[in-house]
Design a protein around this motif. Structure first.
Motif, PDB file in Angstrom:
ATOM      1  N   VAL A 218      44.393  15.339  -0.184  1.00  0.00           N
ATOM      2  CA  VAL A 218      45.289  15.122  -1.361  1.00  0.00           C
ATOM      3  C   VAL A 218      46.273  16.215  -1.463  1.00  0.00           C
ATOM      4  CG1 VAL A 218      45.178  15.211  -3.961  1.00  0.00           C
ATOM      5  CG2 VAL A 218      43.442  13.920  -2.524  1.00  0.00           C
ATOM      6  N   ALA A 219      45.896  17.530  -1.274  1.00  0.00           N
ATOM      7  CA  ALA A 219      46.906  18.598  -1.597  1.00  0.00           C
ATOM      8  C   ALA A 219      47.918  18.487  -0.351  1.00  0.00           C
ATOM      9  CB  ALA A 219      46.116  19.849  -1.440  1.00  0.00           C
ATOM     10  N   PHE A 220      47.559  18.129   0.788  1.00  0.00           N
ATOM     11  CA  PHE A 220      48.591  17.918   1.882  1.00  0.00           C
ATOM     12  C   PHE A 220      49.576  16.794   1.740  1.00  0.00           C
ATOM     13  CE2 PHE A 220      49.491  15.932   5.917  1.00  0.00           C
ATOM     14  CZ  PHE A 220      50.084  17.285   6.582  1.00  0.00           C
ATOM     15  N   VAL A 221      49.131  15.845   1.150  1.00  0.00           N
ATOM     16  CA  VAL A 221      50.045  14.753   0.934  1.00  0.00           C
ATOM     17  C   VAL A 221      50.859  15.055  -0.271  1.00  0.00           C
ATOM     18  CG1 VAL A 221      50.195  12.217   0.424  1.00  0.00           C
ATOM     19  CG2 VAL A 221      48.671  12.892   1.971  1.00  0.00           C
ATOM     20  N   SER A 243      45.421   5.743  -3.574  1.00  0.00           N
ATOM     21  CA  SER A 243      44.154   6.338  -3.278  1.00  0.00           C
ATOM     22  C   SER A 243      42.652   6.014  -3.874  1.00  0.00           C
ATOM     23  CB  SER A 243      44.325   8.150  -3.300  1.00  0.00           C
ATOM     24  OG  SER A 243      43.204   8.542  -2.976  1.00  0.00           O
ATOM     25  N   ARG A 244      41.486   6.347  -3.467  1.00  0.00           N
ATOM     26  CA  ARG A 244      40.329   6.506  -3.942  1.00  0.00           C
ATOM     27  C   ARG A 244      39.996   7.600  -4.894  1.00  0.00           C
ATOM     28  NH1 ARG A 244      37.770   1.931  -2.156  1.00  0.00           N
ATOM     29  NH2 ARG A 244      35.692   2.592  -3.000  1.00  0.00           N
ATOM     30  N   GLU A 245      40.644   8.544  -4.592  1.00  0.00           N
ATOM     31  CA  GLU A 245      40.339  10.033  -5.156  1.00  0.00           C
ATOM     32  C   GLU A 245      40.938  10.246  -6.661  1.00  0.00           C
ATOM     33  OE1 GLU A 245      38.085  11.326  -3.491  1.00  0.00           O
ATOM     34  OE2 GLU A 245      38.188   9.960  -1.774  1.00  0.00           O
ATOM     35  N   PRO A 246      40.090  10.473  -7.720  1.00  0.00           N
ATOM     36  CA  PRO A 246      40.620  10.910  -9.084  1.00  0.00           C
ATOM     37  C   PRO A 246      41.824  12.089  -8.832  1.00  0.00           C
ATOM     38  CG  PRO A 246      38.158  10.636  -8.984  1.00  0.00           C
ATOM     39  CD  PRO A 246      38.483  10.628  -7.650  1.00  0.00           C
ATOM     40  N   GLU A 247      41.401  12.929  -7.650  1.00  0.00           N
ATOM     41  CA  GLU A 247      42.249  14.104  -7.690  1.00  0.00           C
ATOM     42  C   GLU A 247      43.903  13.638  -7.434  1.00  0.00           C
ATOM     43  OE1 GLU A 247      38.216  15.515  -6.896  1.00  0.00           O
ATOM     44  OE2 GLU A 247      39.352  13.927  -6.313  1.00  0.00           O
ATOM     45  N   ALA A 248      43.754  12.471  -6.463  1.00  0.00           N
ATOM     46  CA  ALA A 248      45.115  12.107  -6.047  1.00  0.00           C
ATOM     47  C   ALA A 248      45.727  11.546  -7.371  1.00  0.00           C
ATOM     48  CB  ALA A 248      44.829  10.909  -5.001  1.00  0.00           C
ATOM     49  N   ILE A 249      45.300  10.646  -8.127  1.00  0.00           N
ATOM     50  CA  ILE A 249      45.613  10.125  -9.367  1.00  0.00           C
ATOM     51  C   ILE A 249      46.071  11.178 -10.480  1.00  0.00           C
ATOM     52  CG2 ILE A 249      45.288   8.513 -11.264  1.00  0.00           C
ATOM     53  CD1 ILE A 249      45.317   7.157  -8.542  1.00  0.00           C
ATOM     54  N   ALA A 250      45.683  12.338 -10.487  1.00  0.00           N
ATOM     55  CA  ALA A 250      45.872  13.460 -11.154  1.00  0.00           C
ATOM     56  C   ALA A 250      47.268  14.024 -10.670  1.00  0.00           C
ATOM     57  CB  ALA A 250      44.892  14.761 -11.425  1.00  0.00           C
ATOM     58  N   GLU A 251      47.340  13.995  -9.442  1.00  0.00           N
ATOM     59  CA  GLU A 251      48.691  14.337  -8.913  1.00  0.00           C
ATOM     60  C   GLU A 251      49.729  13.455  -9.314  1.00  0.00           C
ATOM     61  OE1 GLU A 251      49.742  17.394  -7.197  1.00  0.00           O
ATOM     62  OE2 GLU A 251      47.617  18.200  -6.526  1.00  0.00           O
ATOM     63  N   VAL A 252      49.506  12.317  -9.049  1.00  0.00           N
ATOM     64  CA  VAL A 252      50.631  11.322  -9.544  1.00  0.00           C
ATOM     65  C   VAL A 252      50.935  11.417 -10.939  1.00  0.00           C
ATOM     66  CG1 VAL A 252      50.850   8.767  -9.618  1.00  0.00           C
ATOM     67  CG2 VAL A 252      49.444   9.516  -7.722  1.00  0.00           C
ATOM     68  N   ARG A 253      50.028  11.756 -11.856  1.00  0.00           N
ATOM     69  CA  ARG A 253      50.120  11.803 -13.324  1.00  0.00           C
ATOM     70  C   ARG A 253      51.205  12.980 -13.647  1.00  0.00           C
ATOM     71  NH1 ARG A 253      46.874   9.753 -17.935  1.00  0.00           N
ATOM     72  NH2 ARG A 253      47.899  10.569 -19.815  1.00  0.00           N
TER      73      ARG A 253
END
Length: 339
Positions: A218-221, A243-253
């Motif tokens: 997630v951090a890499f992307v 993505s399937r990861e909540p952390e990824a959605i947090a980055e999008v937000r």
């Protein structure tokens, strides 16, 4: 299409649509020997559709025949123009779960440069195009699912990763993803660092990394969201959104509050529809309040296309009502139906 070919094709389709399966099983091997690779491709597609695994030997014989190319001083005469037959047979073998690597290894090595007109000079033809790129793309993914030793597969896929045609590079990346091992992750990270002339290739790389490595990716992307190339930024945001990861959605937000082109914003919303993470609902509901009609409409359509359609229906209706926008309400009704 020549009249005799139309007749042979009509007979094959009549067998396909008829009730006599034995007659179809007799007719398909004959069709695979036809001089027209178009008819061969139709026969291969029917074999795959009907899951006629007993006809795999016939497919392999036809496949090998179509690799022959006749050339003379005056012209290039290809047994399989546009690689139609070889592509259809390779896909049929894949659909039939054929696991011996030989036909897929051969397909990955195939180059079929056919004469085309329109720019450049080579031989007596203005230009040529490699019509086997689609075949290589099919075989890259099929080889990863075959019984070939892992090293042999990785060796072939690394070569495919630098293929001049983007569809081959994309399928090579998807094949690495199917391995989901340490080697795949490292190669996908390397490819992401090296970049690609085609943004879609990098986008697949980001998605595959997120699938293989999950949270560590997630951090890499997300780092790519600060790129100056807006196409790379979009591909990274879209990969995170799906993505399937909540952390990824947090980055999008977090990224959502930045200034970005309208098309990028809409593309992210449509990517969110693919996410299985419940947090996408809050972001999509927030986007419905956007003053730009295209963005709000995209948010409504994405909610309706998501797995959270039923759960978010009432909240989406309330968010649309608050905008007091008649066009947006029509978009809601078209996407969800009446409340």
């Amino acid at each position: 299409m020549a009249a005799d070919l139309k007749t042979r094709l009509a007979k094959l389709l009549e067998l396909r649509d008829g009730s006599d399966e034995d007659a179809l099983l007799r007719g398909l091997p004959r069709a695979l020997t036809d001089k027209s690779s178009y008819l061969v491709a139709k026969a291969a597609a029917i074999i795959a559709e009907r899951q006629f695994s007993d006809l795999v030997p016939d497919l392999l014989v036809a496949y090998n025949r179509l690799f022959n190319t006749e050339q003379d001083d005056e012209d290039d005469v290809f047994v399989d123009p546009l690689s139609l037959g070889k592509k259809a047979i390779a896909q049929a073998l894949c659909d039939l779960d054929y696991r011996h690597p030989a036909p897929f290894e051969r397909g990955l090595r195939c180059r079929q440069r056919e004469p085309m007109y329109g720019g450049g000079v080579e031989s007596k033809y203005p230009s040529r195009i490699d019509t086997a790129a689609g075949l290589r793309a099919i075989c890259a993914l099929a080889l990863a699912a075959s019984d070939a030793p892992g090293y042999d597969v990785m060796h072939a896929l690394v070569d495919a990763l630098v293929d001049p045609y983007k569809e081959v590079r994309i399928e090579a990346i998807r094949a690495f993803e199917s391995f989901a091992g340490t080697e795949s992750v490292l190669l996908l990270r390397l490819k992401s660092h090296l970049g690609d002339l085609e943004p879609e290739v990098l986008g697949q790389c980001f998605r595959s990394l997120l699938s293989c490595e999950r949270v560590p990716a997630v951090a890499f992307v997300a780092e790519r969201l600060s790129e100056t190339n807006k196409d790379v930024v979009f591909e990274a945001a879209a990969a995170l959104a799906g993505s399937r990861e909540p952390e990824a959605i947090a980055e999008v937000r977090s990224f959502w509050n930045r200034q970005m082109p309208l098309e990028t914003r809409r593309g992210i919303l449509y990517s969110l529809a693919e996410s299985p993470v419940p947090q996408i609902v809050d972001l999509l509901l927030l986007a419905i309040a956007d003053s730009r009609a295209d963005v709000a409409t995209a948010a409504v359509e994405s909610l309706a296309a998501s797995r959270f359609r039923a759960a978010s229906r009432t909240a989406a209706h309330a968010a649309v009502e608050q905008t007091r926008s008649a066009p947006l309400m029509r978009a809601y009704i078209e996407a969800f139906g009446e409340l």
